[in-house]
Design an enzyme around this catalytic site. Structure first.
Site, PDB file in Angstrom:
ATOM      1  N   LYS A 116       0.941  -1.351  -0.086  1.00 17.06           N
ATOM      2  CA  LYS A 116      -0.043  -0.117   0.114  1.00 17.06           C
ATOM      3  C   LYS A 116       0.975   1.343   0.065  1.00 17.06           C
ATOM      4  O   LYS A 116       0.603   2.258  -0.533  1.00 17.06           O
ATOM      5  CB  LYS A 116      -0.961  -0.178   1.198  1.00 17.06           C
ATOM      6  CG  LYS A 116      -2.205  -0.996   0.797  1.00 17.06           C
ATOM      7  CD  LYS A 116      -3.239  -0.896   2.157  1.00 17.06           C
ATOM      8  CE  LYS A 116      -4.401  -1.704   1.649  1.00 17.06           C
ATOM      9  NZ  LYS A 116      -5.436  -2.087   2.782  1.00 17.06           N
ATOM     10  N   LYS A 198      -3.811 -10.818  -7.179  1.00 14.95           N
ATOM     11  CA  LYS A 198      -5.091 -10.913  -6.427  1.00 14.95           C
ATOM     12  C   LYS A 198      -6.058  -9.924  -6.788  1.00 14.95           C
ATOM     13  O   LYS A 198      -5.856  -8.821  -7.255  1.00 14.95           O
ATOM     14  CB  LYS A 198      -4.874 -10.408  -4.933  1.00 14.95           C
ATOM     15  CG  LYS A 198      -6.043 -10.473  -3.847  1.00 14.95           C
ATOM     16  CD  LYS A 198      -5.559  -9.917  -2.541  1.00 14.95           C
ATOM     17  CE  LYS A 198      -5.855  -8.518  -2.430  1.00 14.95           C
ATOM     18  NZ  LYS A 198      -6.087  -7.820  -1.212  1.00 14.95           N
ATOM     19  N   LYS A 201     -10.739  -5.014  -4.447  1.00 13.47           N
ATOM     20  CA  LYS A 201     -11.540  -3.982  -4.599  1.00 13.47           C
ATOM     21  C   LYS A 201     -11.089  -2.856  -4.906  1.00 13.47           C
ATOM     22  O   LYS A 201     -11.716  -1.743  -5.382  1.00 13.47           O
ATOM     23  CB  LYS A 201     -12.566  -4.006  -3.405  1.00 13.47           C
ATOM     24  CG  LYS A 201     -12.079  -3.800  -2.057  1.00 13.47           C
ATOM     25  CD  LYS A 201     -13.297  -3.893  -1.175  1.00 13.47           C
ATOM     26  CE  LYS A 201     -13.162  -4.666   0.143  1.00 13.47           C
ATOM     27  NZ  LYS A 201     -12.164  -4.346   1.077  1.00 13.47           N
TER      28      LYS A 201
HETATM   29  P1  TYM Z   1     -10.535  -6.668   3.241  1.00 17.68           P
HETATM   30  O1  TYM Z   1     -11.875  -5.765   3.388  1.00 17.68           O
HETATM   31  O2  TYM Z   1      -9.370  -6.314   2.471  1.00 17.68           O
HETATM   32  O3  TYM Z   1     -11.036  -7.989   2.570  1.00 17.68           O
HETATM   33  C1  TYM Z   1     -12.094  -8.840   3.468  1.00 17.68           C
HETATM   34  C2  TYM Z   1     -11.864 -10.295   3.289  1.00 17.68           C
HETATM   35  O4  TYM Z   1     -11.710 -10.746   1.987  1.00 17.68           O
HETATM   36  C3  TYM Z   1     -10.658 -11.424   1.889  1.00 17.68           C
HETATM   37  N1  TYM Z   1     -10.119 -11.267   0.432  1.00 17.68           N
HETATM   38  C4  TYM Z   1      -9.832 -12.234  -0.481  1.00 17.68           C
HETATM   39  N2  TYM Z   1      -9.841 -13.441  -0.404  1.00 17.68           N
HETATM   40  C5  TYM Z   1      -9.779 -14.533  -1.293  1.00 17.68           C
HETATM   41  N3  TYM Z   1      -9.291 -13.703  -2.529  1.00 17.68           N
HETATM   42  C6  TYM Z   1      -9.152 -12.371  -2.828  1.00 17.68           C
HETATM   43  N4  TYM Z   1      -8.900 -11.859  -3.939  1.00 17.68           N
HETATM   44  C7  TYM Z   1      -9.592 -11.514  -1.566  1.00 17.68           C
HETATM   45  N5  TYM Z   1      -9.647 -10.204  -1.450  1.00 17.68           N
HETATM   46  C8  TYM Z   1      -9.992 -10.013  -0.278  1.00 17.68           C
HETATM   47  C9  TYM Z   1      -9.775 -10.719   2.881  1.00 17.68           C
HETATM   48  O5  TYM Z   1      -8.746 -11.711   3.023  1.00 17.68           O
HETATM   49  C10 TYM Z   1     -10.646 -10.614   4.026  1.00 17.68           C
HETATM   50  O6  TYM Z   1     -10.639 -11.832   4.751  1.00 17.68           O
HETATM   51  N6  TYM Z   1      -8.200  -5.773   7.575  1.00 17.68           N
HETATM   52  C11 TYM Z   1      -9.263  -6.572   6.634  1.00 17.68           C
HETATM   53  C12 TYM Z   1     -10.616  -6.310   7.635  1.00 17.68           C
HETATM   54  C13 TYM Z   1     -10.320  -6.547   8.842  1.00 17.68           C
HETATM   55  C14 TYM Z   1     -10.295  -7.751   9.694  1.00 17.68           C
HETATM   56  C15 TYM Z   1     -10.256  -7.534  11.177  1.00 17.68           C
HETATM   57  C16 TYM Z   1     -10.253  -8.963   9.288  1.00 17.68           C
HETATM   58  C17 TYM Z   1     -10.186  -5.611  10.013  1.00 17.68           C
HETATM   59  N7  TYM Z   1     -10.366  -6.210  10.980  1.00 17.68           N
HETATM   60  C18 TYM Z   1     -10.181  -8.528  12.198  1.00 17.68           C
HETATM   61  C19 TYM Z   1     -10.161 -10.077  10.195  1.00 17.68           C
HETATM   62  C20 TYM Z   1     -10.100  -9.913  11.475  1.00 17.68           C
HETATM   63  C21 TYM Z   1      -9.285  -6.034   5.515  1.00 17.68           C
HETATM   64  O7  TYM Z   1      -8.896  -4.924   5.052  1.00 17.68           O
HETATM   65  O8  TYM Z   1     -10.109  -7.131   4.852  1.00 17.68           O
END
Ligand code: TYM
Length: 334
Positions: A116, A198, A201
């Site tokens: 990032k 990957k 979004k």
């Molecule tokens: P975020 O919002 O980027 O993504 C949410 C969840 O989706 C999964 N993910 C994917 N899995 C498979 N293939 C992909 N291309 C893909 N893109 C996203 C992510 O691994 C995630 O599980 N920091 C976290 C949010 C968060 C969180 C937490 C998660 C905040 N606090 C505590 C677990 C526990 C995040 O930005 O995920």
């Protein structure tokens, strides 16, 4: 009684951008499946989302939309606790404390921080650096056993474990040490335009991702353009055939069929056929979520009431953990 014996699950999704089938297959599908067997707590991680530049009106809309989307996809607020992170002030409080239990070098090694920072060199803020401490606070506040995530978040969950162990070692047993849980298949759904990256979004190329709320015709069009490779064999081989393997993974996720059976099903068929079938399965697999979202996203009062009830339930648990933390560290609480 039975409720108390269930293992605790916590996970969250950031309200930045529109959620993709990567989020769905890698995380949300698992969240839904775990609701009966586990004591689940799910959150919209809005505090995380200001680590990148996001306009207030976009954040406001995204938080409500992600809430509607979770409910539309099948998160049941009667079974699971569902809330918005900033509505429970203990998240910010525990983050500060955990900052003091996170080494600078550990945070600096986080792959997502490095990626990032490269993507937006003009805004490498301290919050972006500190993001894993906030994520650890999210998880540890709820005495979590399991954290269902996609592969990209696993490093952050590992750090949360390290922080929990360090805190417990210095201050006595305070936090349960959580474990990350990856989906069996689809832990990293790849971009359709660049199958070595990957699906994300925040990708600027709209053809790289299928959004959960995409219309069927857009799903068909995007899959038709998906990058495959120059030979014509349909085989699951992520190293040598990442594009085709990604399509098979998506097909398997939406049909529930084993990926080996999917491979057999497409034996002797061409890529155009594969893409059309994957598109159809995806559009069908997302249909009820899309239809429910249309309805739910207009019911703002209902969405706010779900957020409010969820925050009350989450606060109750978070408060208990925090009072233990304050006490263990020697803070005076009159
Ligand atoms: P975020 O919002 O980027 O993504 C949410 C969840 O989706 C999964 N993910 C994917 N899995 C498979 N293939 C992909 N291309 C893909 N893109 C996203 C992510 O691994 C995630 O599980 N920091 C976290 C949010 C968060 C969180 C937490 C998660 C905040 N606090 C505590 C677990 C526990 C995040 O930005 O995920």
């Amino acid at each position: 009684m039975e409720q108390e014996q269930k293992k605790r699950v916590f996970s969250a999704v950031q309200p930045t951008g529109s959620l993709t089938i990567g989020n769905y297959i890698g995380a949300i599908k698992n969240f839904i499946a775990m609701q009966d067997e586990y004591d689940c707590i799910y959150a919209v991680a809005d505090l995380h989302s200001i680590t990148v530049d996001i306009k207030p009106e976009i954040l406001r809309k995204n938080v409500t939309d992600v809430t509607a989307l979770f409910l539309a996809a099948g998160i049941d607020p009667e079974k699971s606790v569902f809330f918005v992170q900033s509505h429970v002030h203990e998240h910010a409080e525990l983050t500060w404390i955990l900052n003091c239990y996170t080494q600078f070098g550990e945070a600096k090694r986080m792959t997502q921080f490095k990626d990032k920072s490269k993507k937006a060199p003009e805004n490498v803020n301290v919050g972006l650096f500190d993001y894993p401490s906030l994520m650890a606070a999210d998880i540890l506040l709820y005495q979590t056993d399991c954290v269902p995530v996609g592969k990209d978040q696993m490093q952050h969950v590992e750090l949360a474990r390290t922080i929990a162990e360090r805190f417990n070692n210095r201050n006595g047993q305070t936090f349960r040490v959580p474990e990350g849980v990856l989906p069996k298949l689809g832990a990293k759904v790849q971009s359709l335009s660049n199958p070595s990256a990957k699906m994300s979004k925040s990708d600027v190329d709209p053809n790289s991702s299928i959004l959960i709320l995409d219309k069927p015709e857009d799903i068909v069009r995007k899959f038709r353009r998906a990058v495959t490779d120059s030979d014509s064999e349909i085989r699951y081989d992520p190293t040598n055939k990442p594009g085709v393997s990604n399509l098979l993974t998506i097909y398997s996720a939406f049909t529930g069929k084993d990926v080996k059976d999917c491979e057999k099903e497409f034996c002797g068929k061409d890529y155009a056929y594969l893409k059309a079938q994957v598109a159809e399965a995806t559009a069908e697999g997302l249909r009820s979520t899309r239809e429910n979202f249309e309805r739910l996203s207009k019911q703002k009062d209902y969405l706010f009431s779900v957020m409010k009830t969820g925050a009350e339930k989450a606060s109750y648990i978070a408060r208990r953990t925090m009072s233990k933390v304050w006490r263990k560290l020697g803070f005076v609480r009159p």
